[in-house]
Write a protein that holds these residues in place. Structure first.
Motif, mmCIF file in Angstrom:
data_model
loop_
_atom_site.group_PDB
_atom_site.id
_atom_site.type_symbol
_atom_site.label_atom_id
_atom_site.label_comp_id
_atom_site.label_asym_id
_atom_site.label_seq_id
_atom_site.Cartn_x
_atom_site.Cartn_y
_atom_site.Cartn_z
ATOM 1 N N GLY A 34 19.632 22.401 -10.146
ATOM 2 C CA GLY A 34 18.983 21.628 -9.492
ATOM 3 C C GLY A 34 19.612 20.074 -9.367
ATOM 4 N N LEU A 35 20.033 19.638 -10.272
ATOM 5 C CA LEU A 35 20.939 18.145 -10.082
ATOM 6 C C LEU A 35 22.185 18.639 -9.460
ATOM 7 N N PRO A 36 23.153 19.354 -9.482
ATOM 8 C CA PRO A 36 24.108 19.092 -8.346
ATOM 9 C C PRO A 36 24.199 19.067 -6.863
ATOM 10 N N LEU A 37 23.087 20.154 -6.716
ATOM 11 C CA LEU A 37 22.653 20.206 -5.223
ATOM 12 C C LEU A 37 21.930 18.601 -4.849
ATOM 13 N N GLY A 38 21.477 18.169 -5.574
ATOM 14 C CA GLY A 38 20.697 17.088 -5.439
ATOM 15 C C GLY A 38 21.786 16.112 -5.290
ATOM 16 N N LEU A 39 23.088 15.863 -5.984
ATOM 17 C CA LEU A 39 23.442 14.274 -6.154
ATOM 18 C C LEU A 39 24.698 15.475 -4.615
ATOM 19 N N LEU A 40 25.336 16.036 -4.764
ATOM 20 C CA LEU A 40 25.954 16.693 -3.733
ATOM 21 C C LEU A 40 25.095 16.015 -1.640
ATOM 22 N N ALA A 41 24.108 16.372 -1.872
ATOM 23 C CA ALA A 41 22.756 16.193 -0.903
ATOM 24 C C ALA A 41 23.274 14.430 -0.920
ATOM 25 N N VAL A 42 23.240 13.602 -1.591
ATOM 26 C CA VAL A 42 23.159 11.942 -1.742
ATOM 27 C C VAL A 42 24.128 11.819 -1.041
ATOM 28 N N ILE A 43 25.466 12.418 -2.136
ATOM 29 C CA ILE A 43 26.882 11.891 -1.014
ATOM 30 C C ILE A 43 26.715 12.361 -0.048
ATOM 31 N N LEU A 44 26.747 13.200 0.540
ATOM 32 C CA LEU A 44 26.479 14.123 1.826
ATOM 33 C C LEU A 44 26.265 13.017 2.567
ATOM 34 N N ILE A 45 24.404 12.206 2.596
ATOM 35 C CA ILE A 45 23.594 11.198 3.030
ATOM 36 C C ILE A 45 24.723 9.677 3.829
#
Length: 484
Positions: free
Chosen positions: A452-463
């Motif tokens: 879950g952590l990589p998914l969440g961090l990638l989403a933040v970076i993308l936004i």
């Protein structure tokens, strides 16, 4: 600062061999994690203190392995390092249900080393050697399960890639005769006196090189390996094949187009026209095939065929706005496609279901994963304020200066509709009731922190990158002035 280049090149090699010898998962994961954190730090330091040129090995008076860092290198170094770290953390959990984990992490890290070298290559020989190493070292990631399908996909990937690289090598032989140097020169290195009267020959050479290096980027006609190889690999490897390794072909195209032939030499040529036509056709073809595909990972692979060709279309426009759009699309697509493949891996890991028509109601049991999938999908479609909108806006702006660009804009709009057609129904089905599968068997905690952590961090970076693209565009100002 040359030591930073050496660390970026050889730390993944050392880590890979150590990881390949370690049988204990926790110890091996710790070694890989520490190494990749250092790798991200080194990438940041190379951006802050770039090394203009560093000769590692000289073969002859005119052929040497030379590395260095420019604006293009900075973007690729940081992007690759961050995505490799995210996928590795995800792999620590995902690969628990796979065999041969030491071998997986061995080639996982060796492939990173090849990509670091490709990103920092300062001449055609260095680029070609690192490009070939990237292919050879990533093949075991496709072959990982050693099933009949994996072996077939791996051989197909290898065959197409070697043939494409062969076309690139053929072009290098010609360039060596017509260029002042094999080193990358902003604006091009061809000698006007030598190319006079040989323009059509060089346009043909350029076209063959673009078809060859376009193979890795999934461009028609050498695209068929991609939907075969990406779905069969473990999901974290699929994410990197789609989000990162396809960009290895894009990087080679950038170097050859803007640092060897030069945009001014190629603009208006039949080679540019054919390349634009191939990119436009691939955009439409990939979107249509993705729309018709029912297996999730294969649908995402066809999507990559289409979306990476957005980058190629923008590069072949050979305009400043097109180049900005291409760089932004490289970043946003890499982030979004990693999120999509890792989300798909999470779904398959938890449910074992692989077809998109089996996911009705899944959003209730895996809300976090499906929210991440939604964010990435909206960026892929080009919905503001996410990054995909920004990159497509600049690509469209750059297309107005070329007659084929208008056709490209129309195809981009059609592709966006098709992208919505193959992503939004999955999201709608997931968050609305009704399912033939008993999701009550699943745990309520969605995915654990390692996935879950990589998914969440990638989403933040993308936004964040979508909301604040100006920093990236400002870094390209000096580069654009040198190339156009």
């Amino acid at each position: 600062m040359e030591v930073l280049c050496l660390i970026a090149l050889f730390l993944p090699v050392l880590t890979g061999f150590i990881a390949g010898c370690l049988k204990q998962d926790r110890l091996r994961n710790g070694v890989v994690l520490i190494s990749l954190l250092i790798q991200v730090f080194v990438a940041v330091m190379l951006i802050m203190h770039p090394v203009s040129e560093f000769e590692l090995l000289r073969f002859t008076d005119s052929i040497a392995l030379v590395f260095g860092v420019d604006v293009i290198s900075m973007i690729f170094l940081l992007l690759i390092s961050v995505l490799w770290l995210m996928a590795a953390v995800y792999s620590f959990e995902y690969m628990k249900h796979e065999d041969h984990r030491p071998r997986y992490f061995l080639f996982y890290m060796l492939t990173l080393a090849a990509l670091m070298g490709l990103s920092m290559a300062k001449n055609l020989v260095t680029m070609y050697l690192c490009y070939e190493m990237m292919t050879l070292l990533s093949v075991p990631l496709v072959l990982h399960t050693q099933s009949k399908e994996a072996i077939s996909a791996g051989l197909k990937y290898l065959g197409y890639s070697v043939f494409g690289a062969g076309l690139g090598l053929l072009g290098i032989f010609f360039i060596n005769h017509f260029a002042a140097t094999l080193a990358f020169v902003p604006g091009g290195s061809l000698v006007p006196e030598l190319i006079a009267g040989n323009e059509n020959l060089l346009y043909t050479v350029y076209l063959l090189m673009m078809i060859g290096f376009g193979c890795k980027a999934g461009m028609f006609p050498l695209h068929a390996w991609l939907p075969a190889a990406h779905p069969i690999a473990p999901s974290p490897a699929s994410a990197l094949l789609s989000g990162v390794i396809t960009k290895g072909g894009v990087l080679a195209i950038i170097r050859v187009t803007y640092f060897v032939f030069g945009a001014s030499f190629l603009q208006g040529s039949f080679a540019q026209t054919i390349c634009l036509g191939l990119a436009i056709f691939t955009i439409f073809m990939g979107s249509m095939l993705a729309y018709k595909e029912k297996v999730l990972k294969k649908r995402l692979a066809y999507s990559t065929v289409s979306q990476v060709s957005y980058v190629l279309f923008a590069l072949f426009l050979m305009t400043p706005l097109g180049l900005i759009g291409a760089i932004l699309q490289i970043i946003y697509h890499a982030l979004a496609k990693n999120m999509l493949f890792l989300s798909a891996g999470s779904i398959i890991y938890k449910t074992g279901l692989k077809r998109v028509d089996e996911y009705k109601g899944l959003g209730k049991q895996m809300p976090f994963v499906m929210i991440i999938f939604t964010i990435a999908s909206l960026s892929l479609i080009g919905i503001p304020p996410l990054g995909g909108f920004v990159s497509k806006w600049y690509i469209a702006q750059g297309a107005f200066s070329n007659p084929l660009g208008l056709l490209g804009i129309a195809v981009l709009m059609i592709s966006a509709l098709l992208t919505a057609g193959y992503t939004l129904p999955i999201i709608i089905d997931a968050f609305f009731p009704g399912s033939a599968f008993n999701y009550k068997k699943l745990k309520k905690n969605d995915v654990n922190i390692l996935m879950g952590l990589p998914l969440g961090l990638l989403a933040v970076i993308l936004i964040v990158c979508g909301l604040f693209p100006k920093t990236i565009m400002d870094s390209l100002t000096l580069l654009l002035s040198a190339l156009f």
